[in-house]
Design a protein around this motif. Sequence first.
Motif, short mmCIF file in Angstrom:
data_model
loop_
_atom_site.label_atom_id
_atom_site.label_comp_id
_atom_site.label_asym_id
_atom_site.label_seq_id
_atom_site.Cartn_x
_atom_site.Cartn_y
_atom_site.Cartn_z
N THR A 14 65.65 50.21 79.97
CA THR A 14 65.87 49.57 78.67
C THR A 14 66.17 48.12 78.98
O THR A 14 67.01 47.82 79.83
N LYS A 16 67.41 44.42 77.61
CA LYS A 16 68.20 43.77 76.56
C LYS A 16 68.28 42.27 76.83
O LYS A 16 68.21 41.84 77.98
N LYS A 21 70.92 42.74 72.60
CA LYS A 21 69.91 43.29 71.69
C LYS A 21 68.76 43.88 72.50
O LYS A 21 68.22 43.24 73.39
N GLN A 22 68.40 45.13 72.17
CA GLN A 22 67.31 45.80 72.88
C GLN A 22 65.98 45.11 72.58
O GLN A 22 65.62 44.89 71.44
N GLU A 24 62.98 46.04 74.66
CA GLU A 24 62.00 47.11 74.86
C GLU A 24 62.63 48.22 75.68
O GLU A 24 63.64 48.00 76.35
N SER A 25 62.00 49.40 75.63
CA SER A 25 62.53 50.54 76.35
C SER A 25 61.43 51.56 76.58
O SER A 25 60.52 51.69 75.77
#
Length: 160
Positions: A14, A16, A21-22, A24-25
């Motif tokens: 994951t 951030k 803030k995420q 992509e994962s």
Amino acid sequence: MIVAKDTVVQLHYTLKDADGKQIESTAGHDPIVYLQGHNNMIPGFEKAVEGKQAGDKLEITVTPENGYGHRVEGSVQRVPVKHLQGSKKWSKGMVASVHTDQGERQVTIVKVGRFMADVDTNHPFAGKTLHFDVEILDVRAATAEELDHGHAHGVGGHQH
């Protein structure tokens, strides 16, 4: 087996930004698979997983110097819209792929017209400190074909 040059690494991650803030994962998707030591991942990522093994979970922080570099101001180029890949309709802020003499690159749309688009050639993550949560699922020796091609094959890797 530990992660070292010429090993194939399968993992979930994951990503951030600096604010947590995420971005992509791979959670809920196939894990990624790459060939360690062949520039398939950014340098700071490869260095951080070196010596780890299947089952290891780690947090990695990669600075711009060891990631996608610093932003280069004035890196806007005009390209034909027909060369943009990834969508049929483009708008400002979208990320596209473009084939260049140096291989495929990601660019960000600055302005788009009917036939031409102005794109920022900086990688979308240039200038950013990136934070990865990583779980290494598997590590194996690369095949002769993978070493010859310079990338991992199979699910999560390169498909031929």
